[in-house]
Design an enzyme around this catalytic site. Structure first.
Site, mmCIF file in Angstrom:
data_model
loop_
_atom_site.group_PDB
_atom_site.id
_atom_site.type_symbol
_atom_site.label_atom_id
_atom_site.label_comp_id
_atom_site.label_asym_id
_atom_site.label_seq_id
_atom_site.Cartn_x
_atom_site.Cartn_y
_atom_site.Cartn_z
ATOM 1 C CG ASP A 39 -2.056 1.015 1.083
ATOM 2 O OD1 ASP A 39 -3.213 0.574 0.918
ATOM 3 O OD2 ASP A 39 -1.790 2.235 1.128
ATOM 4 C CB VAL A 106 -9.218 1.811 -5.277
ATOM 5 C CG1 VAL A 106 -8.810 1.319 -6.655
ATOM 6 C CG2 VAL A 106 -8.246 2.875 -4.769
ATOM 7 C CG HIS A 110 -8.618 -2.742 -2.602
ATOM 8 N ND1 HIS A 110 -9.555 -2.124 -3.399
ATOM 9 C CD2 HIS A 110 -8.525 -1.988 -1.482
ATOM 10 C CE1 HIS A 110 -10.006 -1.043 -2.791
ATOM 11 N NE2 HIS A 110 -9.409 -0.927 -1.620
ATOM 12 C CG HIS A 112 -6.871 -2.818 2.960
ATOM 13 N ND1 HIS A 112 -6.120 -1.672 2.799
ATOM 14 C CD2 HIS A 112 -8.068 -2.559 2.371
ATOM 15 C CE1 HIS A 112 -6.830 -0.760 2.159
ATOM 16 N NE2 HIS A 112 -8.021 -1.269 1.887
#
Ligand code: AMP
Length: 125
Positions: A39, A106, A110, A112
């Site tokens: 990230d 976004v 995704h 994390h």
């Protein structure tokens, strides 16, 4: 600004550009199904984003439309990355933000992956 996770996939999103190699990234792992990279604004000593190669807006979109192979490949990649990083014994956290209330910024799915220190309670109070 959080996104609306019900909108169609926008192939100009920043992670789509990373997948096409148009924007650099610090790759941690790559295979047929997933790409993982650091990230840009880490919130923990290790903060990796894992994304599927397919065009999916969010966890909701992915879980509804992706093939069994895509889902298995992506989930296995997340586990593999955590194991390779030595995170299983100390522990780690996975997080997927979805849409407005989830504060997803976004619009490409995704996950994390946070690790490297005790991460505290799940949500800020
Ligand atoms: P989310 O709020 O779940 O959508 O999180 C988006 C994440 O993407 C944030 O943690 C950002 O720091 C990260 N991010 C945005 N642009 C980039 C980039 N070019 N490379 C790596 N991470 C990024």
């Amino acid at each position: 600004m959080p996104i609306n996770a019900t909108l169609p996939y926008d192939d100009q999103n920043i992670f789509a550009k990373i997948l096409r190699g148009e924007i650099p990234n610090k790759t941690v792992y790559a295979d047929e199904w997933a790409l993982a990279f650091h990230d840009i604004n880490p919130q923990a000593p290790l903060h990796v984003l894992v994304i599927p190669r397919g065009a999916y807006v969010s966890w909701d979109d992915f879980s509804a439309r992706a093939s069994a192979d895509e889902i298995a490949g992506f989930i296995r990649a997340v586990g593999h990355i955590a194991r390779e990083a030595g995170l299983v014994e100390p522990g780690y956290r996975l997080l997927a933000n979805v849409g407005g209330h989830g504060h997803q910024e976004v619009p490409h799915l995704h996950v994390h992956l946070f690790g490297g220190r005790p991460l505290g309670p799940m949500l800020a109070r």
